[in-house]
Design a protein around this motif. Structure first.
Motif, PDB file in Angstrom:
ATOM      1  N   PHE A  86       3.103  -3.981   3.917  1.00 20.48           N
ATOM      2  CA  PHE A  86       3.925  -4.733   2.975  1.00 20.48           C
ATOM      3  C   PHE A  86       4.378  -3.847   1.817  1.00 20.48           C
ATOM      4  N   ALA A  87       3.518  -2.955   1.361  1.00 25.03           N
ATOM      5  CA  ALA A  87       3.900  -2.044   0.283  1.00 25.03           C
ATOM      6  C   ALA A  87       5.133  -1.237   0.671  1.00 25.03           C
ATOM      7  N   GLY A  88       5.205  -0.826   1.916  1.00 31.50           N
ATOM      8  CA  GLY A  88       6.380  -0.101   2.390  1.00 31.50           C
ATOM      9  C   GLY A  88       7.626  -0.973   2.382  1.00 31.50           C
ATOM     10  N   ARG A  89       7.473  -2.220   2.816  1.00 32.13           N
ATOM     11  CA  ARG A  89       8.604  -3.157   2.795  1.00 32.13           C
ATOM     12  C   ARG A  89       9.077  -3.387   1.370  1.00 32.13           C
ATOM     13  N   LEU A  90       8.128  -3.541   0.457  1.00 34.90           N
ATOM     14  CA  LEU A  90       8.476  -3.758  -0.952  1.00 34.90           C
ATOM     15  C   LEU A  90       9.227  -2.564  -1.517  1.00 34.90           C
ATOM     16  N   ALA A  91       8.719  -1.368  -1.255  1.00 36.57           N
ATOM     17  CA  ALA A  91       9.378  -0.168  -1.774  1.00 36.57           C
ATOM     18  C   ALA A  91      10.817  -0.080  -1.284  1.00 36.57           C
TER      19      ALA A  91
ATOM     20  N   GLN B 222      -8.673 -10.490  -3.287  1.00 38.14           N
ATOM     21  CA  GLN B 222      -7.447 -10.240  -2.544  1.00 38.14           C
ATOM     22  C   GLN B 222      -6.263 -10.095  -3.492  1.00 38.14           C
ATOM     23  N   ILE B 223      -6.212 -10.942  -4.512  1.00 39.01           N
ATOM     24  CA  ILE B 223      -5.138 -10.844  -5.502  1.00 39.01           C
ATOM     25  C   ILE B 223      -5.234  -9.514  -6.241  1.00 39.01           C
ATOM     26  N   ALA B 224      -6.440  -9.138  -6.627  1.00 36.43           N
ATOM     27  CA  ALA B 224      -6.637  -7.871  -7.337  1.00 36.43           C
ATOM     28  C   ALA B 224      -6.192  -6.690  -6.486  1.00 36.43           C
ATOM     29  N   ALA B 225      -6.512  -6.733  -5.205  1.00 35.29           N
ATOM     30  CA  ALA B 225      -6.106  -5.648  -4.307  1.00 35.29           C
ATOM     31  C   ALA B 225      -4.590  -5.582  -4.194  1.00 35.29           C
ATOM     32  N   ALA B 226      -3.947  -6.745  -4.153  1.00 38.20           N
ATOM     33  CA  ALA B 226      -2.490  -6.773  -4.069  1.00 38.20           C
ATOM     34  C   ALA B 226      -1.858  -6.191  -5.325  1.00 38.20           C
TER      35      ALA B 226
ATOM     36  N   PRO C   3       2.041  -0.375  -8.993  1.00 36.84           N
ATOM     37  CA  PRO C   3       2.616   0.963  -9.193  1.00 36.84           C
ATOM     38  C   PRO C   3       3.981   1.134  -8.532  1.00 36.84           C
ATOM     39  N   ILE C   4       4.178   0.496  -7.385  1.00 35.61           N
ATOM     40  CA  ILE C   4       5.462   0.575  -6.690  1.00 35.61           C
ATOM     41  C   ILE C   4       6.550  -0.077  -7.540  1.00 35.61           C
ATOM     42  N   ALA C   5       6.237  -1.241  -8.115  1.00 32.84           N
ATOM     43  CA  ALA C   5       7.203  -1.943  -8.960  1.00 32.84           C
ATOM     44  C   ALA C   5       7.487  -1.165 -10.237  1.00 32.84           C
ATOM     45  N   ARG C   6       6.446  -0.738 -10.912  1.00 40.71           N
ATOM     46  CA  ARG C   6       6.637  -0.095 -12.218  1.00 40.71           C
ATOM     47  C   ARG C   6       7.341   1.247 -12.098  1.00 40.71           C
ATOM     48  N   ALA C   7       7.158   1.921 -10.984  1.00 40.47           N
ATOM     49  CA  ALA C   7       7.867   3.182 -10.782  1.00 40.47           C
ATOM     50  C   ALA C   7       9.371   2.973 -10.726  1.00 40.47           C
TER      51      ALA C   7
END
Length: 215
Positions: free
Chosen positions: A21-26, A48-52, A58-62
């Motif tokens: 999912f991180a890849g899809r988000l990026a 689970q929320i904390a892991a998300a 970091p992907i969003a803030r970058a």
């Protein structure tokens, strides 16, 4: 004066594998303008929320995308999120502000009610959210405001308004034209037939057309 309407992206209810999912988000965030990412994992365990948040923030803030957590100001503060979105049955706006501090972004669900929205504004909300404007399978909805509520809010209030509920690239233009400052989209991005990146491109184009038509 340039009028903007920007995309407010919401995660799907279930992320699946975080790495995938991180890849899809990026890829989605790289495709076009996104103002904020709301991490919305209803009823998920805190771990689970904390892991998300740890994986996705970091992907969003970058990419200069604000990170908003749904429902839980206590958890949002602990995890260092930029803000929290609360519903009418969650913590109040005032409680969220006390927990998260002055700099945090606080958003409030106001359904189809300008009265609730004005109360949220008076309580110090940074934005109010109206909806659901269209049918949505993402969550159960009991309210169906008319786009006119966005126009009235835009003409009378300074605090930004978010339109939510069944928003897709096919109906985004009308909501932007009506006066939405942000369009909150989940399934309209993640379930787009051509993929999330294509959805972000199409949504940005539709919002730009709608905002330009406000005159």
């Amino acid at each position: 004066m340039t009028v903007d309407c920007r995309l407010y992206l919401i995660t799907p209810p279930v992320l699946g594998g975080l790495v995938e999912f991180a890849g899809r988000l990026a890829r989605a965030l790289e495709a076009g303008d996104v103002a904020a990412l709301q991490i919305r994992l209803k009823d998920a365990p805190e771990a689970q929320i904390a892991a998300a948040v740890e994986a996705l923030a970091p992907i969003a803030r970058a990419r200069d995308v604000a990170v908003i957590l749904n429902d839980r100001p206590d958890l949002a503060a602990r995890l260092g999120c930029d803000g929290v979105h609360v519903g009418q049955s969650d913590a109040s706006c005032a409680q969220a502000r006390r927990i998260m501090g002055r700099e945090a972004m606080i958003g409030v669900t106001c359904h189809d009610s300008r009265h609730l929205a004005m109360e949220a504004a008076e309580a110090g909300a940074d934005y109010v959210a109206f909806g659901a404007f269209f049918a949505t399978a993402t969550k159960e909805t009991l309210y169906r405001p008319e786009p006119e509520i966005l126009t009235i809010w835009q003409e009378t209030m300074q605090i930004p308004c978010v339109a939510i509920g069944g928003v897709t690239s096919d109906n985004a233009e009308g909501l932007a034209a009506a006066g939405a400052d942000f369009l909150a989209v989940s399934a309209g991005v993640w379930n787009h037939p051509d993929g999330p990146a294509a959805a972000v491109v199409a949504l940005n184009a539709a919002m730009a057309r709608g905002a330009a038509s406000r005159g």
